[in-house]
Design a protein around this motif. Structure first.
Motif, PDB file in Angstrom:
ATOM      1  N   PHE A  44      76.680 -39.990  54.362  1.00  0.00           N
ATOM      2  CA  PHE A  44      77.931 -39.607  53.705  1.00  0.00           C
ATOM      3  C   PHE A  44      78.703 -38.612  54.575  1.00  0.00           C
ATOM      4  N   ASN A  45      78.004 -37.600  55.072  1.00  0.00           N
ATOM      5  CA  ASN A  45      78.660 -36.590  55.912  1.00  0.00           C
ATOM      6  C   ASN A  45      79.241 -37.192  57.177  1.00  0.00           C
ATOM      7  N   ALA A  46      78.537 -38.143  57.773  1.00  0.00           N
ATOM      8  CA  ALA A  46      79.050 -38.788  58.982  1.00  0.00           C
ATOM      9  C   ALA A  46      80.387 -39.465  58.691  1.00  0.00           C
ATOM     10  N   HIS A  47      80.453 -40.195  57.592  1.00  0.00           N
ATOM     11  CA  HIS A  47      81.706 -40.869  57.240  1.00  0.00           C
ATOM     12  C   HIS A  47      82.793 -39.864  56.883  1.00  0.00           C
ATOM     13  N   ARG A  48      82.419 -38.804  56.197  1.00  0.00           N
ATOM     14  CA  ARG A  48      83.401 -37.791  55.817  1.00  0.00           C
ATOM     15  C   ARG A  48      83.973 -37.106  57.053  1.00  0.00           C
ATOM     16  N   HIS A  49      83.110 -36.781  58.013  1.00  0.00           N
ATOM     17  CA  HIS A  49      83.563 -36.096  59.227  1.00  0.00           C
ATOM     18  C   HIS A  49      84.358 -37.022  60.146  1.00  0.00           C
ATOM     19  N   ALA A  50      84.011 -38.294  60.149  1.00  0.00           N
ATOM     20  CA  ALA A  50      84.728 -39.244  61.011  1.00  0.00           C
ATOM     21  C   ALA A  50      86.157 -39.461  60.531  1.00  0.00           C
ATOM     22  N   GLN A  51      86.375 -39.388  59.232  1.00  0.00           N
ATOM     23  CA  GLN A  51      87.701 -39.543  58.627  1.00  0.00           C
ATOM     24  C   GLN A  51      88.492 -40.690  59.247  1.00  0.00           C
ATOM     25  N   LEU A  58      80.486 -49.092  63.408  1.00  0.00           N
ATOM     26  CA  LEU A  58      79.967 -48.330  64.554  1.00  0.00           C
ATOM     27  C   LEU A  58      79.307 -47.049  64.073  1.00  0.00           C
ATOM     28  N   LEU A  59      79.943 -46.382  63.151  1.00  0.00           N
ATOM     29  CA  LEU A  59      79.396 -45.146  62.606  1.00  0.00           C
ATOM     30  C   LEU A  59      78.068 -45.402  61.900  1.00  0.00           C
ATOM     31  N   ASP A  60      77.983 -46.494  61.167  1.00  0.00           N
ATOM     32  CA  ASP A  60      76.735 -46.844  60.478  1.00  0.00           C
ATOM     33  C   ASP A  60      75.598 -47.089  61.464  1.00  0.00           C
ATOM     34  N   VAL A  61      75.889 -47.818  62.537  1.00  0.00           N
ATOM     35  CA  VAL A  61      74.859 -48.098  63.551  1.00  0.00           C
ATOM     36  C   VAL A  61      74.410 -46.797  64.210  1.00  0.00           C
ATOM     37  N   HIS A  62      75.358 -45.964  64.579  1.00  0.00           N
ATOM     38  CA  HIS A  62      75.035 -44.694  65.230  1.00  0.00           C
ATOM     39  C   HIS A  62      74.198 -43.812  64.314  1.00  0.00           C
TER      40      HIS A  62
END
Length: 75
Positions: A44-51, A58-62
């Motif tokens: 969740f934080n990764a997606h929130r920070h990526a905005q 790509l974010l999910d794989v990383h």
């Protein structure tokens, strides 16, 4: 690009060092390696920070690779 790649490697090394320390703490406490709630929070934080600056796939794989690496050094 080369400078960015070096920075990424440094960040990965720092993250693995922290994950290793967390694994040692988990071993002392006798807790399991996988914490599903924490992993959801990391995603969740990764997606929130990526905005939306990165494609979600790509974010999910990383993020999955980061979590796998953390589990690997903690086992």
């Amino acid at each position: 690009i080369d400078a960015l790649d070096r920075e990424l490697v440094e960040l990965m090394a720092r993250r693995i060092a922290v994950a290793t320390a967390i694994g040692e703490h988990k071993a002392i406490l006798g807790s399991g390696i996988v914490d599903a709630g924490r992993e959801r929070e990391v995603r969740f934080n990764a997606h929130r920070h990526a905005q939306e600056r990165l494609p979600a796939a790509l974010l999910d794989v990383h993020t999955e690779l980061m979590l796998r690496a953390a589990r690997a050094v903690q086992s």
